[in-house]
Design a protein around this motif. Sequence first.
Motif, PDB file in Angstrom:
ATOM      1  N   THR A 111       0.847  -1.203   0.000  1.00  0.00           N
ATOM      2  CA  THR A 111       0.000   0.000   0.000  1.00  0.00           C
ATOM      3  C   THR A 111       0.885   1.258   0.000  1.00  0.00           C
ATOM      4  N   LEU A 140       1.904   1.751  -3.523  1.00  0.00           N
ATOM      5  CA  LEU A 140       0.770   2.239  -4.330  1.00  0.00           C
ATOM      6  C   LEU A 140       0.490   3.707  -4.018  1.00  0.00           C
ATOM      7  N   PHE A 192      -9.241  -7.367  14.933  1.00  0.00           N
ATOM      8  CA  PHE A 192      -9.081  -8.407  13.903  1.00  0.00           C
ATOM      9  C   PHE A 192      -7.885  -9.297  14.247  1.00  0.00           C
ATOM     10  N   ARG A 244      -5.405 -19.011  15.746  1.00  0.00           N
ATOM     11  CA  ARG A 244      -4.114 -19.662  15.465  1.00  0.00           C
ATOM     12  C   ARG A 244      -3.511 -20.240  16.730  1.00  0.00           C
ATOM     13  N   GLY A 299      -4.882 -23.557  17.434  1.00  0.00           N
ATOM     14  CA  GLY A 299      -4.238 -24.567  16.591  1.00  0.00           C
ATOM     15  C   GLY A 299      -2.867 -24.928  17.131  1.00  0.00           C
ATOM     16  N   LEU A 339      -3.068 -27.122  20.166  1.00  0.00           N
ATOM     17  CA  LEU A 339      -3.377 -28.530  19.836  1.00  0.00           C
ATOM     18  C   LEU A 339      -2.108 -29.228  19.337  1.00  0.00           C
ATOM     19  N   SER A 372      -5.170  -0.823  -3.378  1.00  0.00           N
ATOM     20  CA  SER A 372      -4.701  -0.846  -1.979  1.00  0.00           C
ATOM     21  C   SER A 372      -5.762  -1.451  -1.073  1.00  0.00           C
ATOM     22  N   PHE A 373      -6.989  -0.938  -1.224  1.00  0.00           N
ATOM     23  CA  PHE A 373      -8.053  -1.454  -0.341  1.00  0.00           C
ATOM     24  C   PHE A 373      -8.349  -2.911  -0.681  1.00  0.00           C
ATOM     25  N   LEU A 426      -6.311  -5.180  -1.882  1.00  0.00           N
ATOM     26  CA  LEU A 426      -5.275  -6.086  -1.350  1.00  0.00           C
ATOM     27  C   LEU A 426      -5.452  -6.258   0.148  1.00  0.00           C
ATOM     28  N   THR A 427      -5.765  -5.148   0.838  1.00  0.00           N
ATOM     29  CA  THR A 427      -5.900  -5.255   2.294  1.00  0.00           C
ATOM     30  C   THR A 427      -7.039  -6.191   2.650  1.00  0.00           C
ATOM     31  N   MET A 473      -6.085  -9.668   2.135  1.00  0.00           N
ATOM     32  CA  MET A 473      -5.188 -10.132   3.216  1.00  0.00           C
ATOM     33  C   MET A 473      -6.015 -10.498   4.435  1.00  0.00           C
ATOM     34  N   LEU A 474      -6.988  -9.643   4.763  1.00  0.00           N
ATOM     35  CA  LEU A 474      -7.792  -9.913   5.962  1.00  0.00           C
ATOM     36  C   LEU A 474      -8.514 -11.241   5.808  1.00  0.00           C
ATOM     37  N   LEU A 489      -7.849 -13.705   3.774  1.00  0.00           N
ATOM     38  CA  LEU A 489      -6.899 -14.833   3.687  1.00  0.00           C
ATOM     39  C   LEU A 489      -6.451 -15.244   5.081  1.00  0.00           C
ATOM     40  N   ASN A 490      -6.183 -14.221   5.915  1.00  0.00           N
ATOM     41  CA  ASN A 490      -5.714 -14.536   7.268  1.00  0.00           C
ATOM     42  C   ASN A 490      -6.755 -15.310   8.050  1.00  0.00           C
ATOM     43  N   VAL A 491      -8.010 -14.869   7.900  1.00  0.00           N
ATOM     44  CA  VAL A 491      -9.066 -15.579   8.648  1.00  0.00           C
ATOM     45  C   VAL A 491      -9.139 -17.021   8.156  1.00  0.00           C
ATOM     46  N   ALA A 529      -6.184 -19.060   9.334  1.00  0.00           N
ATOM     47  CA  ALA A 529      -6.241 -19.344  10.776  1.00  0.00           C
ATOM     48  C   ALA A 529      -7.258 -20.454  11.036  1.00  0.00           C
ATOM     49  N   ARG A 530      -8.401 -20.300  10.399  1.00  0.00           N
ATOM     50  CA  ARG A 530      -9.464 -21.317  10.639  1.00  0.00           C
ATOM     51  C   ARG A 530      -8.991 -22.682  10.180  1.00  0.00           C
ATOM     52  N   MET A 539      -5.979 -23.771   9.749  1.00  0.00           N
ATOM     53  CA  MET A 539      -4.864 -24.286  10.558  1.00  0.00           C
ATOM     54  C   MET A 539      -5.414 -24.916  11.830  1.00  0.00           C
ATOM     55  N   HIS A 540      -6.418 -24.225  12.441  1.00  0.00           N
ATOM     56  CA  HIS A 540      -6.981 -24.761  13.679  1.00  0.00           C
ATOM     57  C   HIS A 540      -7.719 -26.062  13.404  1.00  0.00           C
ATOM     58  N   ALA A 595      -5.318 -28.874  12.885  1.00  0.00           N
ATOM     59  CA  ALA A 595      -4.673 -29.333  14.128  1.00  0.00           C
ATOM     60  C   ALA A 595      -5.660 -30.154  14.946  1.00  0.00           C
ATOM     61  N   ARG A 596      -6.911 -29.725  14.904  1.00  0.00           N
ATOM     62  CA  ARG A 596      -7.939 -30.413  15.699  1.00  0.00           C
ATOM     63  C   ARG A 596      -8.121 -31.830  15.164  1.00  0.00           C
TER      64      ARG A 596
END
Lengths: 245, 227, 188, 56
Positions: free
Chosen positions: A111, A114, A216, A224, A227, A230, D19-20, D22-23, D26-27, D29-31, D34-35, D37-38, D41-42
């Motif tokens: 960003t 950009l 967030f 995480r 995870g 675990l 810019s917005f 991509l952000t 990213m948000l 993708l991270n969620v 994380a989900r 990965m958990h 592992a479970r």
Amino acid sequence: MNWTWFHKLASPPHFYRLAGRITPWLGWPAFLLIVIGLYGGLVLAPPDYQQGDAFRIVYVHAPSAWMSMFIYGMMAIAAAIGLIWRIKLAHAVAAAAAPVGAWFTFVTLVTGSLWGRPMWGTWWQWDARMTSELILLFLYLGLIALRASIDDRERADRASAVLALVGVVNLPIIHYSVYWWNTLHQGSTITKFGKPSITFDMLWPLLVMFVAFKLFFGMVLMLRVRGEVLRRERDASWLREELTR
Amino acid sequence: MMQTSITQAMALIYRGDLILAFRRWEQIAQPVVFLAMVTTLVPLALSPELGELREIAGGVLWIAALLAALLGLEFLYRSDHADGTLEQMLLSGQPLALIALAKTAAHWTASGLPLVLVSPLLAVGLGVPADALVVLMTSLALGTGILSSLGAVGAALTLGLRRGSVLLSLLVLPLAMPALIFGARAVDMAIHGEVARGPLLLLGAMFVLSLTLSPMAVAAALRISQE
Amino acid sequence: MLRGVSLELAAGQVVHIAGSNGVGKTTLLRVLAGLLTAEQGGVSWQGRPVTASFEVYAATLAYLGHSDALKADFTARENLRHEVGLRRDVTPAEIDDALARVGLAGCRDLPARVLSAGQRRRLAMARVMLSAASLWILDEPFTNLDHVGVVLLSGVIAEQLDAGGAVIIAAHQPPAIPRHTVRCVELV
Amino acid sequence: MNLSDFLAMGGYAAFVWPSFGLTLIMLILNVRNARRMHALAREHALRRLDAARKPT
């Protein structure tokens, strides 16, 4: 001050359940605040007299930049707790935070680039902040690579903890030497690229976005860490009861 | 029987490591040859014009010296880890941080110092004026010192890992960037006849900081790596 | 994973840790030597937990692991001078006596890399003898040793016990230590 | 402020929207990571538990 709350929090089963409960309480407010922040930043806020609408990129750039530094600091604290008191959970938090921190740093760089393109006319400018952000990304990648290349989890945790501490000690040194190096070569004629003069209706969406990114991060971290817990509690007795509930 | 004092132990390790290093002199020669080669690449790639080379000599010499020193880091704890002597060091009853300091000093003498001694020869090849050579050597001495102590932490952390050497440079180079900034700047100023006290003093400060803090990190990393 | 192990050792005693491969003998020895930290429980020496001041405990301990811990480029003498020298002032005479004692008088100035596996084990044994430690922790000390070597090592261990030292040995077959009964601890 | 002006972003649309975008990517993708990965592992932990319960 008795330390029981600290030990209770540090015990994996307790934390695992607690994390599960508070994840939605972090996730939904974060989502709501992001929507509000974006609406405020993109629609309500007037364009900057100097940069026009390009300045709106600040609403994602600044919070990401702040998060990239904040997460590294928090990771170093978790690493220190993990090393000193040998709390596996602290290492799990550090392990969980690193990739998210790297993501925020990457977004800050893109960003920033950009945002810089219309201002400077080039995609990349060796500006002090961007350079130290780039070095921060290398530090994150170093941490993630070190943890990934060690098979034994216990050693991976503690080795990354030492590296995180060495990194956090070096962070201010890197920061100031880059600033010094930048002002030296570029002289004092840098364009007024710093924070544009912000009126209140420009400012509040930024604050909302800051809070939203923190919430967030909290939510993603909780997921995480569960995870990571675990993965570490390989044959703990509480696992069966927890997972089959 | 009196337990050896820590200074005797450190002297013993320092001498021992140097003897071993000189018996495997090709390990010592590697960084120096690398430095010489890189500085000969530069004129070939850019221009034989000494005037032009002088402008970038500071940066080139410093980058080449940094990478050469990084090359030298490979041998720091690897052989001790492999042949089991590292365990005996941990169990020697001497403070591990000071032992690490002695080993870092021996490693610097075997890999950093040769770079410092050979750098004036190569600097002349890049058109560096004679009066700048002293600043060049001082800055490189401090710079390779910083890299040896910071690098020791990286070397200890990546002991015995599969592709440890690539990882080592990824871990150590970001930490060495401030030294590069001030070191190259000092040499550049000296080349242009300015007094390079400022950057050299800052470089000295960084050297003292890394020399005092990193042995503790190395000790912790060694215990973690051999567990 | 090692669980539920407790061991009591007094001066002049020798303990033999027995157990099939991979049962955790080496892990136990490394925990006892303080190289590994146990998750629960701990190691205490003369009543005090080892982690309180590890250097003090390490000074009283000699550890012989699977590797002989020798520098290939050092000669036999140099190896002893540099490794034992870290712990206590050792004179060249003592070094030569120790080398003679383990039958390596002939190769004092040979680099360790040219020695045979048995000779290297004897050199490691000489290091343990010279370290003047009260507790010896020996992991498979008899590997690569010929019959003469085994008798030699057993004799040296006996002397250590006579002098009031304690010895922990992990080995497959029970060691025969003259003048001392060997207490056996079986890891299952 | 009609839609086309809004989208034009004062001529900087080519920089603001990526810019917005991509952000947000990213948000999300991270969620998702994380989900995932958990959950992974479970599932892994459950499988290990079953393996442990069955007498080998």
